[in-house]
Design a protein around this motif. Structure first.
Motif, short mmCIF file in Angstrom:
data_model
loop_
_atom_site.label_atom_id
_atom_site.label_comp_id
_atom_site.label_asym_id
_atom_site.label_seq_id
_atom_site.Cartn_x
_atom_site.Cartn_y
_atom_site.Cartn_z
N LYS A 142 40.04 25.02 25.98
CA LYS A 142 39.16 24.18 26.78
C LYS A 142 37.71 24.76 26.98
O LYS A 142 36.45 24.29 26.76
CB LYS A 142 38.71 25.24 28.63
CG LYS A 142 38.52 25.39 29.42
CD LYS A 142 38.53 25.66 30.30
CE LYS A 142 37.53 24.98 31.56
NZ LYS A 142 38.25 25.89 33.34
N ASP A 143 37.32 26.11 26.30
CA ASP A 143 35.83 26.78 26.09
C ASP A 143 35.17 25.61 24.14
O ASP A 143 34.53 25.64 24.25
CB ASP A 143 36.11 27.94 24.88
CG ASP A 143 35.86 29.49 25.97
OD1 ASP A 143 35.83 29.05 27.68
OD2 ASP A 143 35.97 30.02 25.76
N ALA A 144 36.75 25.33 24.03
CA ALA A 144 36.63 24.01 22.86
C ALA A 144 35.15 22.77 23.53
O ALA A 144 35.54 21.93 22.66
CB ALA A 144 36.97 24.23 21.72
N CYS A 145 35.95 22.40 24.72
CA CYS A 145 35.26 21.10 24.98
C CYS A 145 34.40 20.91 25.62
O CYS A 145 34.07 21.93 26.92
CB CYS A 145 36.49 20.87 25.95
SG CYS A 145 38.41 21.53 25.84
N PRO A 146 33.36 20.10 24.86
CA PRO A 146 32.04 20.05 25.95
C PRO A 146 31.92 20.21 27.45
O PRO A 146 30.97 21.22 28.02
CB PRO A 146 31.52 17.83 25.20
CG PRO A 146 32.58 18.62 24.39
CD PRO A 146 33.65 19.21 24.37
N TYR A 147 33.51 19.89 28.09
CA TYR A 147 32.96 19.94 29.95
C TYR A 147 34.06 20.44 30.13
O TYR A 147 34.38 20.24 31.41
CB TYR A 147 32.75 18.35 29.83
CG TYR A 147 31.88 17.71 29.69
CD1 TYR A 147 30.35 17.99 29.70
CD2 TYR A 147 31.74 16.67 28.95
CE1 TYR A 147 29.24 17.12 29.93
CE2 TYR A 147 30.44 16.08 28.07
CZ TYR A 147 29.31 16.70 28.30
OH TYR A 147 28.44 15.41 27.71
N GLY A 148 34.75 20.83 29.07
CA GLY A 148 35.73 22.01 29.87
C GLY A 148 37.05 20.79 30.47
O GLY A 148 37.70 21.67 31.27
N GLN A 149 37.07 19.51 29.63
CA GLN A 149 37.93 19.08 29.95
C GLN A 149 38.87 18.14 28.82
O GLN A 149 37.76 18.45 27.52
CB GLN A 149 38.03 18.36 31.40
CG GLN A 149 36.18 17.49 30.57
CD GLN A 149 36.32 16.86 31.54
OE1 GLN A 149 36.86 16.84 33.12
NE2 GLN A 149 35.79 15.14 31.28
N VAL A 150 40.17 17.63 28.84
CA VAL A 150 40.68 17.18 27.46
C VAL A 150 40.97 15.80 28.43
O VAL A 150 40.65 15.19 29.60
CB VAL A 150 41.92 17.93 27.02
CG1 VAL A 150 41.48 19.04 26.24
CG2 VAL A 150 42.44 17.86 28.37
N PRO A 151 40.92 14.61 27.66
CA PRO A 151 40.91 14.34 25.70
C PRO A 151 39.64 14.78 25.10
O PRO A 151 38.74 14.49 25.58
CB PRO A 151 41.32 13.15 25.56
CG PRO A 151 41.44 12.29 26.37
CD PRO A 151 40.96 13.09 28.15
N THR A 152 39.58 15.21 24.09
CA THR A 152 38.26 14.87 22.63
C THR A 152 39.17 14.82 21.38
O THR A 152 39.86 14.20 21.62
CB THR A 152 38.27 17.16 23.00
OG1 THR A 152 39.00 17.99 22.31
CG2 THR A 152 38.13 17.90 24.43
N LEU A 153 37.63 14.69 21.32
CA LEU A 153 38.10 13.99 19.89
C LEU A 153 37.04 14.32 18.88
O LEU A 153 35.79 14.52 18.93
CB LEU A 153 37.12 11.52 19.95
CG LEU A 153 37.67 11.32 18.26
CD1 LEU A 153 38.71 11.05 18.60
CD2 LEU A 153 36.00 10.46 18.88
#
Length: 252
Positions: free
Chosen positions: A65-76
């Motif tokens: 989660k900490d790697a997610c810009p907004y604390g959510q998935v999906p991510t690219l």
């Protein structure tokens, strides 16, 4: 991923030109089609190779989660360093900047139609959202105790909500989408008369399929049977060379 790792990635990402097709792409989401599937489909149709990272469970998501810009998935994730969010931005960027000219996933001459179809699919999702929130966020969004849908009262409530949706709202949206397919004779895709799909189809297909896979309680898997044009449309999409063999449940 730790905050120190995120900071390091931020530094490395400054050298990335988003408009250039990257060497490495990774889509991260749960082990489900969900909101990530439109991104996966867009990448497949664009001919962009990518790593399809599936988080095994919620604990794995909390670690990520900490790697997610907004604390959510999906991510690219681009070139192992730049992590981007928001599926709408992803699919439009992929279609505009990473797709060969001969594969026109976001045709400028049909932008309004493409966006109108996407908007219609989003309206369908919003209309169905309470039927999802009752199971996922009963306390925060629906005013019920956590675990409500595991009680007999909760099961009855969910059944009533979803059956009512399928009776009142679902037919309206399926009729609208059928009308899009029937705008011209022998139309293949929702937003254009061209011989190849657009990002509108990448958005529509996973949402329509989700009602037929058996993953939603009280939603009959044959709910699209009264709309044969949509069934054929989903089968046509699933038969594309880039997509063929991807699905084994629902309409495909």
């Amino acid at each position: 991923m730790s905050s120190s790792t995120s900071s390091s990635n931020d530094k490395n990402s400054k050298d990335i030109n988003l408009n250039n097709k990257p060497d490495k792409v990774k889509v991260t989401y749960f082990n489900a089609e969900g909101t990530a599937e439109q991104v996966r489909l867009t990448l497949l149709l664009a001919g962009v190779e990518f790593e399809d990272e599936r988080l095994s469970d919620y604990s794995a998501f909390l670690e990520y989660k900490d790697a997610c810009p907004y604390g959510q998935v999906p991510t690219l994730t681009i070139n192992d360093s730049l992590v981007k969010a928001q599926t709408g931005a992803m699919i439009r960027h992929i279609a505009t900047h990473w797709t060969p000219a001969e594969i026109n996933l976001y045709p400028t001459e049909h932008l309004y139609a493409v966006e109108e179809v996407i908007g219609l699919i989003h309206d369908l999702q919003r209309a169905f959202r309470p039927c999802i929130d009752l199971t996922l966020y009963p306390e925060a969004r629906m005013g019920h105790a956590i675990g409500f849908c595991k009680t007999e009262e909760g099961k009855a409530c969910l059944k009533q909500m979803r059956e009512q949706f399928m009776t009142t709202e679902f037919p309206k949206f399926m009729t609208h989408l059928t009308d899009w397919l029937n705008q011209t004779p022998d139309r293949l895709w929702l937003a254009t008369d061209e011989d190849q799909p657009t990002i509108a189809d990448c958005v529509a297909v996973p949402v329509l399929r989700s009602f037929t896979t058996g993953n939603l309680d009280y939603i009959p898997t044959d709910c699209l049977t009264p709309y044969p044009d949509l069934v054929v449309y989903l089968q046509r999409f699933a038969a594309l060379p880039q997509i063929q063999g991807r699905y084994s449940t629902g309409v495909y």
